[in-house]
Write an enzyme that holds these catalytic residues in place. Structure first.
Site, mmCIF file in Angstrom:
data_model
loop_
_atom_site.group_PDB
_atom_site.id
_atom_site.type_symbol
_atom_site.label_atom_id
_atom_site.label_comp_id
_atom_site.label_asym_id
_atom_site.label_seq_id
_atom_site.Cartn_x
_atom_site.Cartn_y
_atom_site.Cartn_z
ATOM 1 N N TYR A 116 -45.623 -92.542 -5.506
ATOM 2 C CA TYR A 116 -45.240 -93.716 -4.730
ATOM 3 C C TYR A 116 -44.604 -93.276 -3.417
ATOM 4 C CZ TYR A 116 -45.843 -96.520 -8.994
ATOM 5 O OH TYR A 116 -46.356 -97.135 -10.107
ATOM 6 N N CYS A 274 -55.770 -94.090 3.261
ATOM 7 C CA CYS A 274 -55.138 -94.241 1.957
ATOM 8 C C CYS A 274 -55.671 -95.501 1.287
ATOM 9 C CB CYS A 274 -53.617 -94.318 2.062
ATOM 10 S SG CYS A 274 -52.802 -94.184 0.451
#
Length: 300
Positions: A116, A274
């Site tokens: 994360y 991403c």
């Protein structure tokens, strides 16, 4: 992984009520990290990207450290903003720009680990925040575990992890393509560059999602784009299932979307990717078609 050679989400009523009963209401401080980061980025009055975060770094890349949940905010029907406390008001994560964390938890007797990127600022002291989508079974084991945490429960974190390294001036134009929660590393990068008074890198972002409700940080991104300023941020949204009247892109991100948003390929441009693996693969093909070289592309 391609390495840069240039040296960078209407909660339903039941959920809303549950959140008010099970977690403290989000006080002014709960939203201050993202709001403060947005303000600093919009005004260009933050700290230089190269500056060492204030306070004492409290994470290590080779060992996990436990941090307690201090706030949880329901931001949409399937998205949560989690705040975790650091050991002291002056402590920071010590996370360099473009790097991420590994979060570990034991779920049904098994170790589960997920990467994360915090949405709180690099220099944020006393806490860090994770903006996470909660997925239904059979997916989202970690996100559902985090959603079930009570205030005071802990998660294990280690980092910084990743290979991205940014230095001011390494590119004249940073071009970002993100899908879904892939916006989080892009948010980290673009807010840091915009907050740096000395960084004038042009910034462009293409953000792909399924529906309008899936777009994370849209209000903040729109505010930054509207602010204009030295980085001239432009944001273009692409949706698979848009609402009637949608004026952004429709379907999947194409080479035409990329060229229209980023402009003609230039040698001094850096592209950051991403998204889900199939999307990343398709974007690499689009970028190759437009003449971008592997050295110009970094995939988070």
């Amino acid at each position: 992984r391609l390495v840069v050679a240039l040296g960078v989400v209407t909660a339903v009523v039941a959920i809303f009520v549950a959140s008010k009963l099970l977690w403290p209401p989000a006080d002014a401080a709960a939203g201050s990290a993202t709001a403060g980061l947005t303000a600093a980025a919009a005004s260009g009055t933050g700290v230089p990207v190269s500056a060492t975060p204030a306070g004492d770094a409290v994470i290590a890349a080779d060992a996990y450290t436990a941090f307690p949940l201090t706030h949880k905010t329901v931001t949409s029907h399937n998205t949560r903003l989690f705040r975790f406390g650091l050991p002291s008001p002056t402590a920071t994560l010590g996370l360099p720009l473009g790097r991420h964390l590994s979060v570990r938890a034991t779920v049904d007797g098994k170790d589960v680990k997920r990467p994360y990127t915090p949405t709180s600022g690099l220099a944020t002291a006393g806490h860090f925040e994770l903006l996470i989508k909660v997925y239904p079974e059979p997916h989202g084991t970690m996100s559902r575990h985090l959603d079930a945490l009570a205030i005071g429960d802990t998660i294990d974190v280690r980092g910084p992890l990743g290979k991205f390294a940014y230095t001011r001036g390494m590119a004249a134009h940073v071009c970002m393509i993100a899908g879904g929660t892939g916006i989080t590393p892009m948010w980290q990068v673009l807010t840091a560059l915009m907050a740096d008074p000395e960084d004038t890198t042009r910034l462009s972002l293409i953000l792909a999602n399924v529906t309008p409700d899936d777009i994370l940080l849209k209000e903040q991104l729109d505010a930054l784009a509207a602010a204009g300023g030295k980085n001239a941020l432009t944001v273009y949204y692409v949706l698979n299932k848009p609402d009637e009247g949608w004026t952004g892109g429709v379907g999947f991100v194409t080479a035409d979307h990329i060229q229209a948003t980023f402009g003609p390929r230039a040698d001094d441009a850096l592209v950051l990717l991403c998204g889900p693996p199939p999307m990343n693969k398709a974007m690499l093909g689009n970028l190759d078609k437009l003449g971008y070289t592997p050295e110009q592309i970094f995939k988070f």
